[in-house]
Design a protein around this motif. Structure first.
Motif, PDB file in Angstrom:
ATOM      1  N   LEU A 109      -1.517   4.918   0.875  1.00  0.00           N
ATOM      2  CA  LEU A 109      -1.821   3.745   1.692  1.00  0.00           C
ATOM      3  C   LEU A 109      -3.320   3.634   1.967  1.00  0.00           C
ATOM      4  O   LEU A 109      -3.872   2.527   2.004  1.00  0.00           O
ATOM      5  CB  LEU A 109      -1.044   3.810   3.006  1.00  0.00           C
ATOM      6  CG  LEU A 109       0.474   3.638   2.903  1.00  0.00           C
ATOM      7  CD1 LEU A 109       1.123   3.919   4.252  1.00  0.00           C
ATOM      8  CD2 LEU A 109       0.838   2.249   2.414  1.00  0.00           C
ATOM      9  N   ASP A 110      -3.981   4.755   2.151  1.00  0.00           N
ATOM     10  CA  ASP A 110      -5.418   4.738   2.398  1.00  0.00           C
ATOM     11  C   ASP A 110      -6.184   4.158   1.206  1.00  0.00           C
ATOM     12  O   ASP A 110      -7.274   3.592   1.370  1.00  0.00           O
ATOM     13  CB  ASP A 110      -5.936   6.150   2.683  1.00  0.00           C
ATOM     14  CG  ASP A 110      -5.577   6.639   4.073  1.00  0.00           C
ATOM     15  OD1 ASP A 110      -5.191   5.805   4.925  1.00  0.00           O
ATOM     16  OD2 ASP A 110      -5.672   7.857   4.310  1.00  0.00           O
ATOM     17  N   ALA A 111      -5.608   4.302   0.006  1.00  0.00           N
ATOM     18  CA  ALA A 111      -6.302   3.864  -1.208  1.00  0.00           C
ATOM     19  C   ALA A 111      -5.925   2.452  -1.645  1.00  0.00           C
ATOM     20  O   ALA A 111      -6.557   1.901  -2.554  1.00  0.00           O
ATOM     21  CB  ALA A 111      -6.009   4.848  -2.349  1.00  0.00           C
ATOM     22  N   ILE A 112      -4.904   1.868  -1.023  1.00  0.00           N
ATOM     23  CA  ILE A 112      -4.431   0.538  -1.435  1.00  0.00           C
ATOM     24  C   ILE A 112      -5.100  -0.526  -0.573  1.00  0.00           C
ATOM     25  O   ILE A 112      -4.923  -0.545   0.643  1.00  0.00           O
ATOM     26  CB  ILE A 112      -2.895   0.453  -1.327  1.00  0.00           C
ATOM     27  CG1 ILE A 112      -2.248   1.393  -2.348  1.00  0.00           C
ATOM     28  CG2 ILE A 112      -2.416  -0.982  -1.547  1.00  0.00           C
ATOM     29  CD1 ILE A 112      -0.746   1.535  -2.187  1.00  0.00           C
ATOM     30  N   THR A 113      -5.865  -1.407  -1.212  1.00  0.00           N
ATOM     31  CA  THR A 113      -6.589  -2.444  -0.480  1.00  0.00           C
ATOM     32  C   THR A 113      -5.910  -3.807  -0.557  1.00  0.00           C
ATOM     33  O   THR A 113      -6.318  -4.742   0.131  1.00  0.00           O
ATOM     34  CB  THR A 113      -8.018  -2.577  -1.026  1.00  0.00           C
ATOM     35  OG1 THR A 113      -7.960  -2.898  -2.420  1.00  0.00           O
ATOM     36  CG2 THR A 113      -8.785  -1.278  -0.849  1.00  0.00           C
ATOM     37  N   VAL A 114      -4.878  -3.912  -1.388  1.00  0.00           N
ATOM     38  CA  VAL A 114      -4.136  -5.170  -1.506  1.00  0.00           C
ATOM     39  C   VAL A 114      -3.297  -5.386  -0.244  1.00  0.00           C
ATOM     40  O   VAL A 114      -2.788  -4.425   0.335  1.00  0.00           O
ATOM     41  CB  VAL A 114      -3.205  -5.109  -2.739  1.00  0.00           C
ATOM     42  CG1 VAL A 114      -2.434  -6.408  -2.916  1.00  0.00           C
ATOM     43  CG2 VAL A 114      -3.998  -4.796  -3.989  1.00  0.00           C
ATOM     44  N   PRO A 115      -3.122  -6.628   0.221  1.00  0.00           N
ATOM     45  CA  PRO A 115      -2.201  -6.874   1.329  1.00  0.00           C
ATOM     46  C   PRO A 115      -0.834  -6.255   1.050  1.00  0.00           C
ATOM     47  O   PRO A 115      -0.332  -6.303  -0.076  1.00  0.00           O
ATOM     48  CB  PRO A 115      -2.129  -8.406   1.383  1.00  0.00           C
ATOM     49  CG  PRO A 115      -3.448  -8.848   0.852  1.00  0.00           C
ATOM     50  CD  PRO A 115      -3.798  -7.869  -0.224  1.00  0.00           C
ATOM     51  N   HIS A 116      -0.237  -5.662   2.061  1.00  0.00           N
ATOM     52  CA  HIS A 116       1.054  -5.009   1.867  1.00  0.00           C
ATOM     53  C   HIS A 116       1.928  -5.178   3.101  1.00  0.00           C
ATOM     54  O   HIS A 116       1.446  -5.449   4.199  1.00  0.00           O
ATOM     55  CB  HIS A 116       0.897  -3.531   1.510  1.00  0.00           C
ATOM     56  CG  HIS A 116      -0.083  -2.779   2.350  1.00  0.00           C
ATOM     57  ND1 HIS A 116      -1.436  -2.810   2.121  1.00  0.00           N
ATOM     58  CD2 HIS A 116       0.091  -1.957   3.420  1.00  0.00           C
ATOM     59  CE1 HIS A 116      -2.057  -2.050   3.004  1.00  0.00           C
ATOM     60  NE2 HIS A 116      -1.149  -1.532   3.818  1.00  0.00           N
ATOM     61  N   CYS A 117       3.237  -5.050   2.873  1.00  0.00           N
ATOM     62  CA  CYS A 117       4.224  -5.246   3.931  1.00  0.00           C
ATOM     63  C   CYS A 117       5.424  -4.369   3.655  1.00  0.00           C
ATOM     64  O   CYS A 117       5.471  -3.664   2.644  1.00  0.00           O
ATOM     65  CB  CYS A 117       4.631  -6.721   4.028  1.00  0.00           C
ATOM     66  SG  CYS A 117       5.578  -7.331   2.615  1.00  0.00           S
ATOM     67  N   ILE A 118       6.401  -4.419   4.550  1.00  0.00           N
ATOM     68  CA  ILE A 118       7.659  -3.691   4.390  1.00  0.00           C
ATOM     69  C   ILE A 118       8.804  -4.687   4.274  1.00  0.00           C
ATOM     70  O   ILE A 118       8.854  -5.673   5.017  1.00  0.00           O
ATOM     71  CB  ILE A 118       7.916  -2.768   5.594  1.00  0.00           C
ATOM     72  CG1 ILE A 118       6.868  -1.656   5.665  1.00  0.00           C
ATOM     73  CG2 ILE A 118       9.317  -2.143   5.527  1.00  0.00           C
ATOM     74  CD1 ILE A 118       6.954  -0.825   6.935  1.00  0.00           C
ATOM     75  N   ALA A 119       9.736  -4.413   3.366  1.00  0.00           N
ATOM     76  CA  ALA A 119      10.986  -5.174   3.270  1.00  0.00           C
ATOM     77  C   ALA A 119      12.105  -4.153   3.088  1.00  0.00           C
ATOM     78  O   ALA A 119      12.260  -3.587   2.005  1.00  0.00           O
ATOM     79  CB  ALA A 119      10.953  -6.164   2.117  1.00  0.00           C
ATOM     80  N   SER A 120      12.864  -3.912   4.139  1.00  0.00           N
ATOM     81  CA  SER A 120      13.818  -2.807   4.165  1.00  0.00           C
ATOM     82  C   SER A 120      15.223  -3.267   4.508  1.00  0.00           C
ATOM     83  O   SER A 120      15.409  -4.238   5.251  1.00  0.00           O
ATOM     84  CB  SER A 120      13.357  -1.774   5.207  1.00  0.00           C
ATOM     85  OG  SER A 120      14.336  -0.788   5.423  1.00  0.00           O
TER      86      SER A 120
END
Length: 228
Positions: A109-120
């Motif tokens: 997560l520290d290395a990912i700069t793209v917008p991200h979300c959770i779908a669970s």
């Protein structure tokens, strides 16, 4: 308001995606072994002895509603209700004393700069508990979506399409990180590229398929998302 999407022409650290959609259980938090243990115990107690493999095949990645439906069909509504109450109590106790984040996910997560979300498939209350316990909730606050918000859970595409719509991203520009066969099937049905994490309970062979990359180390995820 949805966050701005990454540039369509960008590669490098942003890779080819505008949005990364994470499953929660088994991808962010290592809750699946705890849930598996509880289900084995409850099945034995309530009259439906299930092996670990059977539970992974039947329940892993499914919504609470879908799992309850299977239990009710096999044991009846009363037993399904008892299962549900006991399951939540026992799992909550295990979460409070044993839960950890998935190995390597913080670094990823520290290395990912793209917008991200959770779908669970999990409920919001459960995710607040698990993500809060592992210190991950604030990373996703306001960007957490549950199967309770859509009519059909995984393996149908509804949840991932809902998350993409709420985040302002086109499905074809989304990547899904999943650990269950139902999750990768839902991603494919949504027209999204899936990254199947085989470092947990699900055998790698169950995740393989069209438009899917299977991997077993979360630290490799940023590179894989970038085409590496």
């Amino acid at each position: 308001m949805a966050p701005p999407s990454a540039s369509r022409d960008s590669r490098g650290p942003l890779g080819p995606f505008d949005l990364i959609i994470f499953d929660c259980d088994g991808v962010l938090v290592d809750s699946e072994p705890l849930a598996l243990r509880v289900c084995v115990d409850l099945g034995a107690e309530l009259g439906w002895p299930l092996t670990e493999e059977e539970i992974i095949h039947r329940f892993l990645g499914r919504s609470e509603r879908a799992v309850r439906g299977q239990i009710a069909e096999r044991l009846g509504e009363e037993a399904a209700s008892r299962w549900g109450v006991s399951y939540r109590e026992r799992l909550d106790a295990a979460i409070d004393t044993e839960l950890t984040a998935v190995d390597g996910i913080v670094e990823a997560l520290d290395a990912i700069t793209v917008p991200h979300c959770i779908a669970s498939s999990g409920l919001h209350a459960k995710m607040r508990r698990t993500l809060g316990r592992t210190g991950l909730y604030e990373r996703f606050a306001g960007r957490v979506f549950s199967a309770s918000e859509v009519e059909r859970g995984k393996p149908e595409p509804d949840l991932f399409l809902h998350a993409a719509s709420r985040m302002g991203a086109e499905p074809a520009r989304c990547a899904v990180v999943e650990d269950s066969q139902y999750g990768v099937r839902a991603a494919r049905a949504a027209g999204m590229r899936s990254f199947g994490y085989a470092g947990g309970l699900t055998p790698a062979a169950w995740l393989e398929g069209e438009n899917t990359v299977v991997f077993d180390d979360m630290r490799k995820l940023p590179g894989l998302l970038n085409g590496g």
